[in-house]
Design an enzyme around this catalytic site. Structure first.
Site, PDB file in Angstrom:
ATOM      1  N   LYS A  79       0.866  -1.176   0.000  1.00  0.00           N
ATOM      2  CA  LYS A  79       0.000   0.000   0.000  1.00  0.00           C
ATOM      3  C   LYS A  79       0.907   1.232   0.000  1.00  0.00           C
ATOM      4  O   LYS A  79       1.924   1.254   0.717  1.00  0.00           O
ATOM      5  CB  LYS A  79      -0.881  -0.022   1.242  1.00  0.00           C
ATOM      6  CG  LYS A  79      -1.870   1.134   1.328  1.00  0.00           C
ATOM      7  CD  LYS A  79      -2.767   0.987   2.553  1.00  0.00           C
ATOM      8  CE  LYS A  79      -3.844   2.051   2.619  1.00  0.00           C
ATOM      9  NZ  LYS A  79      -4.746   1.874   3.767  1.00  0.00           N
ATOM     10  N   SER A 154      -9.669   1.939   2.696  1.00  0.00           N
ATOM     11  CA  SER A 154      -8.772   2.683   1.850  1.00  0.00           C
ATOM     12  C   SER A 154      -7.728   1.835   1.132  1.00  0.00           C
ATOM     13  O   SER A 154      -7.114   2.323   0.181  1.00  0.00           O
ATOM     14  CB  SER A 154      -8.041   3.734   2.695  1.00  0.00           C
ATOM     15  OG  SER A 154      -7.234   3.112   3.676  1.00  0.00           O
ATOM     16  N   SER A 178      -9.922  -0.452   6.880  1.00  0.00           N
ATOM     17  CA  SER A 178      -9.349  -0.326   5.540  1.00  0.00           C
ATOM     18  C   SER A 178      -8.635  -1.543   4.977  1.00  0.00           C
ATOM     19  O   SER A 178      -8.257  -1.529   3.795  1.00  0.00           O
ATOM     20  CB  SER A 178      -8.386   0.853   5.488  1.00  0.00           C
ATOM     21  OG  SER A 178      -9.117   2.034   5.348  1.00  0.00           O
TER      22      SER A 178
HETATM   23  N1  GLN Z   1     -13.163   4.175   6.157  1.00  0.00           N
HETATM   24  C1  GLN Z   1     -12.577   4.624   7.364  1.00  0.00           C
HETATM   25  C2  GLN Z   1     -12.185   6.064   7.233  1.00  0.00           C
HETATM   26  O1  GLN Z   1     -12.492   6.631   6.256  1.00  0.00           O
HETATM   27  C3  GLN Z   1     -11.405   3.761   7.730  1.00  0.00           C
HETATM   28  C4  GLN Z   1     -10.190   4.082   6.982  1.00  0.00           C
HETATM   29  C5  GLN Z   1      -9.022   3.245   7.392  1.00  0.00           C
HETATM   30  O2  GLN Z   1      -9.168   2.203   8.016  1.00  0.00           O
HETATM   31  N2  GLN Z   1      -7.848   3.730   7.051  1.00  0.00           N
HETATM   32  O3  GLN Z   1     -11.585   6.651   8.083  1.00  0.00           O
END
Ligand code: GLN
Length: 487
Positions: A79, A154, A178
Site C-alpha cells: 500500500k 482505503s 481499511s
Molecule cells: N473508512 C474509514 C475512514 O475513512 C477507515 C479508513 C481506514 O481504516 N484507514 O476513516
C-alpha cells in the site's frame, strides 16, 4: 508453469523452492499482468519493474545458494503509505505525489529481508481516509468483479490487485476497516492484527491509536505465513508490543471442536443486506458442523462505534497531518508571498476535500470548549466499547459477524454524502477502537459480487482467527473464485 498468477503465496513459495519457476520468471509474468490491467483497474500508483527484477534476481541467487527463507522470491505489492526507500510513497495525495522516502518502513524492511520482491505501490484513499478508494489524488480504483463499482477503501488498490491475480498478496493498513472492508468487497482475505502486533514505523500516520498494518491475501494460510514475517517488537515504534511471535502456520489445522463462537447480535440488527446475512448464517452452520458451539452475544455499546471513531480519528489526523506544512517535505505552493501564505496555500492545494474535512472536524473537536463535549466523551465511549468486547471474550473465543452491510456499491454512489460513506464502516470500526485482531473472509456471492464474514478475536488472538478462517477455507472455495475475466 502455467497459471502462476492464480497461485497462493504458499504455493508459489513451494514452486520457487522446487525450482519449478524462478523468481525472475514469476516477477516478469506478474509485472506483465499488472501493466496490462493498470488502465482498467488503476490498482497501482507506482509499478517498480526495474527494482522488482533486480530483487528477483537476488532472490534467485539466494534460492540457488540454498540461503532462502520460505518467502524468498515471492512477489508482493505495498500500500502506498508504507515508506519504501528509492520508490515514491504518495499516500494517494498530491501532498506527497513526488515524495521518496529515505528509509523503509519496518514492514517493508522485514519483507525485503525475507526475500519478498516488491512489484509496486498500490493505490489508496488519500492518507487512508475513505471507504471506497475514490478520494485518491491518482483516481479511483475499480473493482475487478465489476469495474463500475468501488473496490472499497482505503486499501482498495491492494485488494483489487490481489483479487485480480496481479499479485498473490499485498500489505494494507486498517484504521477503521481499511484492510477488511476492501478485502470483503473484492472477495479476498484481509487480516488486521492486534494493535501493537506489527510495527507502525514508516507507515505514514493517519490516527496513531487506531492505525495497524496488516495483509490482504487470497487465503488465511497465506496471511499466517506473512504475518509471521512482519509481526514482532520494533524499538522504533513505542506502541509495538514485546511479545514473542508464534508460528502462525503451525496452528492453522487445529480442530474446531469445542470452539465457542459468539454471533454479534448488534451486527445483524442494522441494515445488513439479507443475502449477506444468509451467507454468514450458512458459514456459521458449517463451523457448527465442525464442532464449534454457537451462541448469541450482545455488545450494547457497539452501535456507538461510528460516531466515536469519527471524533477520535479526525482528532488524531488533525494533529498528525500538521507536519505537512510546505516547508520540510511534500507539496509546496508556487511563489508564496509570506510564511502564512506558504502554509495556507501548500495545505490548501496539497490536500483533497475529504482530508480537509477530517482536519477541520478534528481541530474542532479538540478545540477549547468542545474538547470535553466531543473528544473526551468519545474516549469514554471508546472504553465502553472495549469493555463490551472484553466481557464477550469471557464467554466466547471469537465473535463473528459481517464485514460490510452491502456488497460493493457503484462508483459515485456515496461520494456526495460523507455520513452515508462513513456508515459503511459500521461493522469494522469496533475492532480498531478496542485494538482487537480481526479477519475478513469471502463467504458467498450475491448478484455476482463477493459477500464476506468477519471474525474478531481477543488481543493477540491471531492464531485462533487464522485457524478458524483456514478450517472454513478448507471446506469452501469462495476464496478460490476469481473475478470473471481474471481467472
Ligand atoms: N473508512 C474509514 C475512514 O475513512 C477507515 C479508513 C481506514 O481504516 N484507514 O476513516
Amino acid at each position: 508453469m502455467s497459471d502462476l498468477h492464480d497461485k497462493t503465496v504458499t504455493e508459489l513459495a513451494a514452486a520457487l523452492r522446487a525450482r519449478q519457476v524462478s523468481s525472475v520468471e514469476l516477477t516478469q509474468a506478474l509485472l506483465e499482468r499488472v501493466t496490462r490491467h493498470q488502465g482498467a483497474l488503476n490498482a497501482f500508483i507506482t509499478i517498480s519493474a526495474e527494482g522488482a527484477l533486480l530483487e528477483a534476481a537476488r532472490a534467485d541467487a539466494r534460492l540457488g545458494a540454498n540461503d532462502a527463507g520460505p518467502l524468498t522470491g515471492v512477489p508482493m505489492a505495498h500500500k502506498d503509505l508504507f515508506c519504501t526507500r528509492g520508490e515514491k510513497t504518495t499516500c494517494g495525495s498530491r501532498m506527497l505525489a513526488d515524495f521518496v522516502s529515505p528509509y523503509d518502513a519496518t514492514v517493508v524492511e522485514r519483507l525485503r529481508a525475507a526475500g519478498v520482491v516488491m512489484l509496486g505501490k498500490t493505490n489508496m484513499d488519500e492518507f487512508a481516509m475513505g471507504s471506497s478508494n475514490e478520494t485518491s489524488f491518482f483516481g479511483p480504483v475499480k473493482n475487478p468483479w465489476d469495474p463500475a463499482r468501488v473496490p472499497g477503501g482505503s486499501s482498495g488498490g491492494s485488494a483489487a490487485a490481489v483479487a485480480a491475480r496481479l499479485v498473490p498478496a499485498a500489505t494494507g493498513t486498517d484504521t477503521g476497516g481499511s484492510i477488511r472492508q476492501p478485502a470483503a468487497l473484492c472477495g479476498v482475505t484481509g487480516l488486521k492484527p492486534t494493535y501493537g502486533r506489527v510495527s507502525r514505523y514508516g507507515m505514514v500516520a493517519f490516527a496513531s491509536s487506531l492505525d495497524q498494518a496488516g495483509l490482504i491475501t487470497r487465503s488465511a494460510a497465506d496471511a499466517a505465513l506473512l504475518l509471521g514475517a512482519i509481526a514482532g517488537f520494533d524499538e522504533r515504534d513505542s506502541t509495538s508490543v514485546e511479545l514473542p511471535v508464534p508460528d502462525y502456520s503451525a496452528a492453522l489445522e487445529q480442530p474446531l471442536k469445542g470452539l465457542k463462537i459468539g454471533v454479534l447480535k448488534e451486527f445483524f440488527d442494522t441494515g445488513l443486506d439479507p443475502a449477506i446475512e444468509q451467507h454468514i448464517r450458512a458459514a456459521l452452520e458449517l463451523l457448527r458442523s465442525q464442532g464449534a458451539l454457537i451462541k448469541d452475544v450482545s455488545l450494547p455499546n457497539l452501535p456507538l462505534s461510528v460516531p466515536t471513531y469519527y471524533v477520535v480519528a479526525p482528532a488524531e489526523c488533525s494533529s498528525n497531518l500538521a507536519r505537512f506544512d510546505g516547508v520540510r517535505y511534500g507539496y509546496r505552493c508556487k511563489k508564496p508571498t509570506d510564511l502564512l501564505d506558504l502554509y495556507l496555500r501548500s495545505r490548501g492545494e496539497g490536500f483533497g476535500a475529504e482530508v480537509k474535512r477530517r482536519i477541520m472536524t478534528g481541530t474542532y473537536v479538540l478545540s477549547a470548549g468542545y474538547y470535553d463535549a466531543f473528544y473526551l466523551k468519545a474516549q469514554r465511549v471508546r472504553q465502553l466499547i472495549s469493555n463490551d468486547f472484553e466481557r464477550a471474550f469471557h464467554e466466547v473465543d471469537v465473535v463473528i459477524g459481517p464485514t460490510t452491510p452491502t456488497a460493493a456499491f457503484e462508483l459515485g454512489a456515496k461520494t456526495a454524502d460523507p455520513v452515508t460513506m462513513y456508515l459503511n464502516d459500521i461493522y469494522t470500526i469496533g475492532a480498531n477502537l478496542a485494538g482487537l485482531p480481526a479477519i475478513s473472509l469471502p463467504c458467498g456471492l450475491t448478484q455476482g459480487l463477493p459477500a464476506a464474514l468477519q471474525i474478531i478475536g481477543p488481543h493477540f488472538g491471531e492464531e485462533r482467527l487464522l485457524n478458524v478462517a483456514h478450517r472454513y477455507q478448507l471446506e469452501t472455495d469462495w476464496h478460490r473464485r476469481a473475478p470473471p475475466g481474471f481467472a
